[in-house]
Write a protein that holds these residues in place. Structure first.
Motif, PDB file in Angstrom:
ATOM      1  N   ALA A  47       0.830  -1.204   0.000  1.00  0.00           N
ATOM      2  CA  ALA A  47       0.000   0.000   0.000  1.00  0.00           C
ATOM      3  C   ALA A  47       0.864   1.253   0.000  1.00  0.00           C
ATOM      4  CB  ALA A  47      -0.920  -0.003   1.216  1.00  0.00           C
ATOM      5  N   ARG A  48       0.299   2.333  -0.535  1.00  0.00           N
ATOM      6  CA  ARG A  48       1.029   3.602  -0.553  1.00  0.00           C
ATOM      7  C   ARG A  48       1.257   4.128   0.858  1.00  0.00           C
ATOM      8  NH1 ARG A  48       0.136   8.814   0.100  1.00  0.00           N
ATOM      9  NH2 ARG A  48      -2.035   8.417   0.637  1.00  0.00           N
ATOM     10  N   SER A  50      -0.127   3.501   5.293  1.00  0.00           N
ATOM     11  CA  SER A  50      -0.919   2.796   6.305  1.00  0.00           C
ATOM     12  C   SER A  50      -1.073   3.697   7.519  1.00  0.00           C
ATOM     13  CB  SER A  50      -0.248   1.479   6.701  1.00  0.00           C
ATOM     14  OG  SER A  50      -0.220   0.586   5.609  1.00  0.00           O
ATOM     15  N   PRO A 164      -9.596   7.536   6.933  1.00  0.00           N
ATOM     16  CA  PRO A 164      -9.751   8.165   5.606  1.00  0.00           C
ATOM     17  C   PRO A 164     -10.739   7.407   4.730  1.00  0.00           C
ATOM     18  CG  PRO A 164      -7.429   8.009   6.218  1.00  0.00           C
ATOM     19  CD  PRO A 164      -8.188   7.200   7.224  1.00  0.00           C
ATOM     20  N   TRP A 167     -10.054   4.082   2.144  1.00  0.00           N
ATOM     21  CA  TRP A 167      -8.968   3.203   2.559  1.00  0.00           C
ATOM     22  C   TRP A 167      -9.556   1.869   3.016  1.00  0.00           C
ATOM     23  CZ3 TRP A 167      -4.089   5.665   5.089  1.00  0.00           C
ATOM     24  CH2 TRP A 167      -3.706   6.766   4.349  1.00  0.00           C
ATOM     25  N   TYR A 168      -8.722   0.831   3.014  1.00  0.00           N
ATOM     26  CA  TYR A 168      -9.181  -0.511   3.369  1.00  0.00           C
ATOM     27  C   TYR A 168      -8.660  -0.912   4.749  1.00  0.00           C
ATOM     28  CZ  TYR A 168     -10.907  -1.378  -1.346  1.00  0.00           C
ATOM     29  OH  TYR A 168     -11.615  -1.319  -2.521  1.00  0.00           O
ATOM     30  N   SER A 190      -5.193   0.988   5.212  1.00  0.00           N
ATOM     31  CA  SER A 190      -4.152   1.255   4.216  1.00  0.00           C
ATOM     32  C   SER A 190      -4.779   1.814   2.948  1.00  0.00           C
ATOM     33  CB  SER A 190      -3.364  -0.015   3.887  1.00  0.00           C
ATOM     34  OG  SER A 190      -2.552  -0.401   4.973  1.00  0.00           O
ATOM     35  N   ASP A 191      -3.977   2.588   2.234  1.00  0.00           N
ATOM     36  CA  ASP A 191      -4.404   3.207   0.977  1.00  0.00           C
ATOM     37  C   ASP A 191      -3.825   2.400  -0.185  1.00  0.00           C
ATOM     38  OD1 ASP A 191      -5.174   4.797  -1.103  1.00  0.00           O
ATOM     39  OD2 ASP A 191      -3.726   6.393  -0.698  1.00  0.00           O
ATOM     40  N   SER A 193      -5.010   2.799  -3.345  1.00  0.00           N
ATOM     41  CA  SER A 193      -5.298   3.478  -4.605  1.00  0.00           C
ATOM     42  C   SER A 193      -4.049   3.589  -5.464  1.00  0.00           C
ATOM     43  CB  SER A 193      -5.879   4.865  -4.333  1.00  0.00           C
ATOM     44  OG  SER A 193      -4.955   5.656  -3.600  1.00  0.00           O
TER      45      SER A 193
END
Length: 299
Positions: A47-48, A50, A164, A167-168, A190-191, A193
């Protein structure tokens, strides 16, 4: 009889020892090009960014909005804590503010009457000072209650454990009905995208990547798919043991699935360190398992 035998020996020598190939003076010259080889580096997506989800107040968990693998909804809330007692304190505070405001209105009118009487000499000056002091004290008390209201509003807001949007959830450590304390970690999000793929590159490999005319591409074996990437960041430090630099490549294109752990193959064309060059096959001559190239000078 000597002459025929001599001619025979000369002919036999010519057959056994052919002369060197003749170079054509009309053949165009060619330029040697650097030789390259391809290296393959493997990396795995992540992920980008967390973010841990921390309780900012103590209380009982009322609801949890998302489980592991689910996306945070448009409200941006992961969990809600019990807010009943804070709401009651806030309601009591507003009642007290109304009482003080009513008292201020009355004291203000009373002070105005005494000011008018004092000007005519019909009222005691000390009584007017007493009323004005009471008026100031009540105003300070109202200001204090308003600050207390802001504190309670902030405490009420912090009963919502925010995350956010989009986010997952990757970690969940809480269930409804559980009591948590201020500062306790309740989960993590985490992101995905943007996916990052970390690599460790040598100085030569890093220089080759920076000199690429087109953005680098990554091959994803899981889907037999090649996607464009970009350099997300380059760590200014390096690993003293391997003398390599950490580089993160970013994948932003649409994928069948966006998650961590996807294998991504990076291929780089590196120049040969041996100094070998590339030449057209027609520029290389062969005779008796030997190969040579003729320079323009004839050497």
């Amino acid at each position: 009889m000597k002459t025929p035998w001599a001619a025979y020996l000369v002919a036999l020598a010519l057959l056994c020892c052919p002369s060197e190939p003749v170079q054509s003076t009309e053949q165009d010259s060619v330029a040697a090009r650097p030789s390259f080889h391809e290296i393959t580096l493997n990396g795995f997506s992540r992920a980008r960014a967390s973010l841990p989800l921390v309780a900012e107040s103590s209380g009982k968990v009322m609801t949890v909005s998302a489980d592991i693998g689910q996306m945070i909804g448009t409200q941006g809330v992961f969990a809600r804590l019990d807010e009943r007692f804070i709401s009651l304190d806030l309601e009591a505070n507003r009642v007290q503010q109304a009482q003080i405001q009513s008292r201020l209105d009355y004291d203000g009118r009373e002070a105005q009457r005494y000011q008018a009487l004092a000007k005519k000499g019909s009222a005691s000056k000390s009584r007017l000072d007493e009323l004005e002091q009471t008026l100031r004290d009540n105003q300070h008390r109202l200001d204090e209650l308003r600050i207390r209201e802001q504190i309670l509003d902030e405490r009420l807001r912090r009963t919502r454990v925010s995350a956010p949007v989009g986010w997952y959830v990757i970690d969940r450590r809480v269930e409804p009905g559980q009591r948590v304390n201020e500062g306790e970690v309740l989960g993590a999000v985490s992101d995905f995208s943007t996916l990052l793929v970390p690599y460790a590159l040598s100085p030569e490999q890093l220089a080759t990547m920076r000199d690429l005319i087109q953005p680098p591409t990554l091959y994803l074996p899981d889907w037999d798919l090649t996607v464009p990437a970009r350099i997300h960041r380059i760590n200014p430090g390096f690993d003293p043991a391997t003398r390599k630099t950490a580089v993160d490549l970013a994948i932003e294109t649409d994928l069948p699935e966006r998650r961590g752990g996807l294998r991504a193959v990076l291929r780089l064309r590196m120049p040969e360190s041996s100094g070998a060059v590339m030449l057209p096959e027609t520029a290389v001559e062969q005779s008796y398992e030997e190969f040579w190239v003729t320079r323009e000078s004839g050497d």
